[in-house]
Design a protein around this motif. Structure first.
Motif, PDB file in Angstrom:
ATOM      1  N   TRP A  92      31.395  76.491  96.831  1.00  0.00           N
ATOM      2  CA  TRP A  92      32.557  76.347  95.950  1.00  0.00           C
ATOM      3  C   TRP A  92      32.110  75.881  94.558  1.00  0.00           C
ATOM      4  CZ3 TRP A  92      34.524  72.247  93.216  1.00  0.00           C
ATOM      5  CH2 TRP A  92      35.767  72.446  92.629  1.00  0.00           C
ATOM      6  N   THR A 103      32.846  78.172  91.362  1.00  0.00           N
ATOM      7  CA  THR A 103      33.944  77.725  90.513  1.00  0.00           C
ATOM      8  C   THR A 103      33.473  77.148  89.185  1.00  0.00           C
ATOM      9  OG1 THR A 103      35.218  77.243  92.501  1.00  0.00           O
ATOM     10  CG2 THR A 103      36.007  76.289  90.454  1.00  0.00           C
ATOM     11  N   ALA A 136      41.720  78.233  90.074  1.00  0.00           N
ATOM     12  CA  ALA A 136      40.632  78.135  91.056  1.00  0.00           C
ATOM     13  C   ALA A 136      41.167  77.537  92.354  1.00  0.00           C
ATOM     14  CB  ALA A 136      39.503  77.256  90.514  1.00  0.00           C
TER      15      ALA A 136
END
Length: 152
Positions: free
Chosen positions: A108, A112, A119
């Protein structure tokens, strides 16, 4: 510095955290909190220790759930606003401390980055300890970590 993970009653927390005060309006349980909403980058260092591992978690906001006027049933700690590198560093320390798998969290972070708009968010943990990365809505430091400790 007191190990937050072993502080089970309100008196221990009040010694550890200056500025804790009761939140009014709750009848069944009490809640106590401390926070600085005028400076979301400020923090109070909180020690988390299990076995031989120690993490200092900097908290900008603390909310404690209290039963029977003394027993802590939940501690909710918010970090100050963070960029992705700070978020990843703290999150990896928490994963290591609590023995959580970090693969999903790292993926992640790598995907991101600091692109917080639309997001998906991420959380890691179990019933006793968990953390979630939340939006701070700031372009430079778009994240904060919400660490929850149940039944310390």
């Amino acid at each position: 510095m007191v190990n937050t993970l072993t502080a089970t009653n309100l008196d221990q927390w009040r010694i550890m955290i200056k500025g804790l005060h009761k939140t009014f309006g709750f009848k069944i349980s009490e809640y106590w909190h401390m926070g600085d909403f005028t400076n979301l980058l400020s923090s109070t260092p909180i020690m988390l220790q299990t076995n031989s591992k120690t993490v200092i978690f900097n908290a900008n906001f603390i909310n404690l759930g209290v039963r029977n006027k003394t027993n802590i049933f939940e501690a909710d700690l918010h970090s100050p606003m963070l960029d992705i590198d700070e978020t990843k560093s703290i999150g990896l320390q928490l994963c290591d401390l609590f023995g959580f798998k970090s693969d999903g969290f790292v993926a992640w972070c790598n995907k991101t980055g600091n692109h917080w708009m639309d997001a998906p968010l991420v959380g890691v943990g179990d019933l006793n300890h968990n953390f979630h990365v939340r939006n701070s809505f700031d372009n430079q430091k778009p994240w904060y970590i919400d660490l929850v400790i149940n039944n310390p």
